[in-house]
Scaffold this motif. Structure first.
Motif, short mmCIF file in Angstrom:
data_model
loop_
_atom_site.label_atom_id
_atom_site.label_comp_id
_atom_site.label_asym_id
_atom_site.label_seq_id
_atom_site.Cartn_x
_atom_site.Cartn_y
_atom_site.Cartn_z
N ARG A 102 -11.71 0.34 4.66
CA ARG A 102 -11.97 1.38 5.66
C ARG A 102 -11.04 2.59 5.48
N GLY A 103 -10.30 2.58 4.36
CA GLY A 103 -9.42 3.70 4.09
C GLY A 103 -8.08 3.63 4.81
N LEU A 104 -7.68 2.42 5.27
CA LEU A 104 -6.44 2.26 6.01
C LEU A 104 -5.46 1.43 5.17
N GLY A 105 -4.33 2.02 4.82
CA GLY A 105 -3.35 1.31 4.02
C GLY A 105 -2.68 0.20 4.80
N CYS A 106 -2.36 -0.90 4.11
CA CYS A 106 -1.78 -2.06 4.80
C CYS A 106 -0.81 -2.78 3.87
N GLU A 164 16.82 -8.94 9.33
CA GLU A 164 17.43 -7.66 9.67
C GLU A 164 16.73 -6.48 9.01
N GLN A 165 16.06 -6.72 7.90
CA GLN A 165 15.39 -5.62 7.19
C GLN A 165 14.01 -5.30 7.76
N LEU A 166 13.59 -6.09 8.75
CA LEU A 166 12.26 -5.85 9.31
C LEU A 166 12.20 -4.54 10.09
N ALA A 167 13.24 -4.24 10.86
CA ALA A 167 13.22 -3.04 11.70
C ALA A 167 13.06 -1.76 10.87
N PRO A 168 13.88 -1.52 9.83
CA PRO A 168 13.65 -0.30 9.03
C PRO A 168 12.31 -0.29 8.32
N LEU A 169 11.84 -1.45 7.92
CA LEU A 169 10.52 -1.51 7.28
C LEU A 169 9.44 -1.14 8.28
N ALA A 170 9.53 -1.66 9.50
CA ALA A 170 8.54 -1.35 10.54
C ALA A 170 8.58 0.12 10.91
N ALA A 171 9.77 0.72 10.92
CA ALA A 171 9.91 2.13 11.30
C ALA A 171 9.17 3.06 10.35
N ALA A 172 8.89 2.58 9.13
CA ALA A 172 8.20 3.40 8.14
C ALA A 172 6.68 3.29 8.25
N HIS A 173 6.18 2.57 9.25
CA HIS A 173 4.74 2.39 9.43
C HIS A 173 4.31 2.87 10.80
N ARG A 174 3.01 3.10 10.92
CA ARG A 174 2.48 3.62 12.19
C ARG A 174 2.13 2.50 13.17
N SER A 229 0.85 -1.19 0.00
CA SER A 229 0.00 0.00 0.00
C SER A 229 0.88 1.24 0.00
N ASP A 230 0.44 2.28 -0.71
CA ASP A 230 1.19 3.54 -0.71
C ASP A 230 1.09 4.25 0.63
N ASP A 231 0.00 3.98 1.35
CA ASP A 231 -0.20 4.58 2.66
C ASP A 231 0.55 3.74 3.70
N ALA A 232 1.56 4.32 4.33
CA ALA A 232 2.37 3.58 5.30
C ALA A 232 1.66 3.53 6.65
#
Length: 632
Positions: free
Chosen positions: A524-528, A541-551, A497-500
């Motif tokens: 519901r209008g929530l990006g996932c 190891e790439q999970l942490a930076p990926l998670a940091a880009a989401h709410r 999704s473009d919405d982080a």
């Protein structure tokens, strides 16, 4: 009305004559064939213990006398004789359990249905009765297959050490290991061996001869050896009597009078006695008797007369996909060997065994030995694949930790029936493996989401030579492929999704559930964004930076929430300094009631609607908190 319909409890059995007992046995078999065909369940084992169960309840007074069942799938007849004759929802939600259940009846004791434990239970109960001054009897029924488990022999060693503690062990030998001994001599010898007078005579002779100078000790040894040799000529009892157990049998386990006679002799004896009963698995049902593979050990819903399945096939199972792939790998890799623990066919090793009979070992119900033997095989230059049910790996944890992992052995453990298994009840859910195994240094865990990933990750696993690997999958049809859109590190991106807003981490076979939850969130209008980590240990190891880009980050797994993948992800995020709200969805820390897999998953909230709803609520709270902090 049949005789069975008039049985409301064990007391009703005691007034029946020989002809009525035979008729009751026929009623029970007819009932089981039709009832289990309608629901699915363990048919063959129960057809084999009809007469044995009747005799047990006629001789002993349950529940005051405790009748304990090892591998409790052979307890259906016991249920019928103790007043439980509504099998309409057997193993289904709200219906009878397929195993003994304390909630169902005071006649049930052991619920766990893991083999080889009953003798330990019996030892403890008999000791408790002795300490408390109770004269109630303890009876342990163990199948011969369960005697391959080391725990059974540990218990026998302790039981035999207490000659004055009454305990009856019934070996239900359904593999026809010995032919029944026929004739009056065998019955006479069995009665003689378990009479008080015989024991007093032996004790007197031992005392007198051992205190007779010069010739006493040698003479006693010679006479004792002659006595033992004479008895061993007529009955295969030496192994048990060497432990100090009195042996009765072999007895025809389908002759109610013969079994009763043996049990009554054992009951009168003031010490541990082993009664050896020869039974036939699947007895009285032609289709089961002709099935040489497993005598209809477990059946699905089917037509009782033709055995045709009543439910349509919904595609290949995870087990069959594994079975095909490990056989293909075996053809390419002569160093790949296989081990299982009394479940060669049910874990999918049939084809491998047929093609490479010298490279597969069934070690019996001995998961600990399987793990240690695998360590030896790996050290010797092979790559062993140990295939067991996920719930049974619990028994070999120490060996996996200290013998396999500590020595950095390249062993692959394949865990069938991982996660919620459903109808087999709480002891068979494979809901602890990803929690237990998180603490094993160097170990890697793969959770494939579809058949393609199972094949790929199995091949990746057997390439690892310096650490143990684990591959886990559930008990169900494998379902449709779930293709990846992209890859980040070692993780597959299944939906973007473009919405982080939400990062949804999907573990294994729950990928379809997570993808449906993502659709609901976007509605519901929530990006996932949905990712499949493929290898859930170690955390990518790439999970942490990926998670940091989401709410919000959410983890969905078919394992206990306590110490599982969600916990490992949370630890990894904290270690990386990523402070993103985390929600975990999994199995609560409780023993789950039996029911269909889908029903159990719904009860514990592992559905798209429940997951999407809770993530939405979490995201609303995050947004509200952010606005409040910004306002300040």
């Amino acid at each position: 009305m049949t005789i069975l319909e008039n049985i409301r409890g064990p007391r009703d059995l005691k007034v029946l004559d020989e002809a009525e007992l035979d008729e009751l046995a026929e009623d029970i078999r007819e009932f089981l064939i039709h009832a289990v065909a309608g629901t699915g369940g363990h048919l063959g084992p129960n057809l084999g213990v009809v007469e044995l169960s009747i005799a047990l309840h006629r001789v002993f007074d349950s529940p005051a006398d405790r009748i304990l069942w090892d591998t409790g799938h052979q307890s259906y007849v016991h249920k019928l004789l103790t007043g439980r004759q509504d099998f309409s929802k057997l193993r289904g939600k709200g219906g009878l359990s397929g195993y003994p259940s304390r909630e169902e009846s005071a006649h049930d004791v052991i619920e766990n249905s893991h083999a080889s434990t009953v003798l330990g239970w019996a030892d403890g109960l008999a000791k408790a009765h002795q300490v408390l001054g109770r004269d109630d009897h303890v009876v342990a029924v163990i199948g011969d297959g369960a005697l391959t488990g080391g725990m059974a022999w540990e218990a026998l060693n302790n039981i035999a050490a207490a000659e004055d503690r009454p305990l009856t062990i019934v070996v239900n030998d359904n593999e026809r290991s010995y032919a029944p001994t026929i004739g009056g001599l065998a019955g006479h010898l069995a009665a003689l061996r378990t009479t008080d007078g015989y024991e007093r005579l032996l004790a007197w002779g031992k005392d007198v001869l051992q205190h007779t100078p010069v010739i006493g000790q040698p003479l006693y040894g010679s006479l004792h050896g002659a006595k033992k040799g004479f008895k061993d000529t007529f009955a295969p009892q030496g192994m048990f009597e060497d432990l100090g157990l009195k042996y009765v049998g072999p007895v025809d386990g389908h002759d109610i009078a013969a079994v009763e006679s043996a049990l009554r002799r054992a009951k009168r004896f003031h010490g541990p006695v082993l009664v050896h009963c020869i039974t036939e698995k699947g007895r009285g049902y032609r289709h089961a008797e002709q099935d040489e593979a497993d005598r209809f050990h477990t059946v699905g819903r089917m037509a009782p007369r033709t055995c045709e399945p009543s439910e349509p096939s919904i595609g290949p199972s995870w087990t069959s996909v594994f079975g095909d792939e490990i056989a293909a790998i075996g053809a390419e890799r002569p160093d790949v060997v296989a081990i299982t623990a009394a479940m060669l066919h049910t874990v999918g090793l049939t084809k491998f065994a047929a093609r490479f009979p010298d490279r597969v070992w069934d070690v019996g119900i001995a998961e600990q030995h399987a793990a240690v033997s695998a360590a030896g095989l790996a050290t010797g230059g092979l790559h062993p694949v140990v295939a067991v049910y996920a719930t049974f790996l619990n028994r070999a944890f120490d060996q996996l930790l200290m013998d396999v992992a500590l020595h950095r052995c390249g062993v692959t453990f394949v865990l069938d029936r991982a996660g919620v298994t459903g109808v087999d009840g709480p002891s068979h859910n494979g809901m602890w493996d990803m929690s237990l195994l998180q603490v094993v240094p160097g170990l890697r865990i793969a959770a494939p989401r579809d058949a393609d990933q199972l094949r790929a990750q199995l091949r990746e696993a057997v390439e690892v030579t310096d650490a143990p690997t684990v591959l886990r999958f559930p008990k169900e049809a494998v379902g449709r492929p779930q293709p990846a859109l992209d890859r980040v590190g070692g993780m597959d991106v299944l939906h973007r999704s473009d919405d982080a807003g939400v990062l949804l981490i999907s573990v294994g076979a729950l990928a379809p559930v997570c993808l449906q939850a993502a659709e609901l969130l976007e509605g519901r209008g929530l990006g996932c964004t949905v990712v499949d980590p493929r290898w859930v240990k170690p955390v990518d190891e790439q999970l942490a930076p990926l998670a940091a880009a989401h709410r919000v980050v959410a983890v969905v797994e078919d394992n206990s929430r306590t110490g599982g993948v969600g916990s490992a992800v949370g630890q990894a995020l904290r270690d990386a300094g990523v402070d993103v709200p985390l929600r975990t969805f999994g199995i609560p820390e409780q023993f789950l009631a039996h029911g269909k897999r889908g029903e159990v998953l719904a009860d514990i909230g592992l559905t798209p609607v429940e997951i999407a709803g809770r993530i939405s609520a979490a995201l609303v709270r995050v947004r509200t908190k952010s606005r409040e902090e910004y306002g300040r």
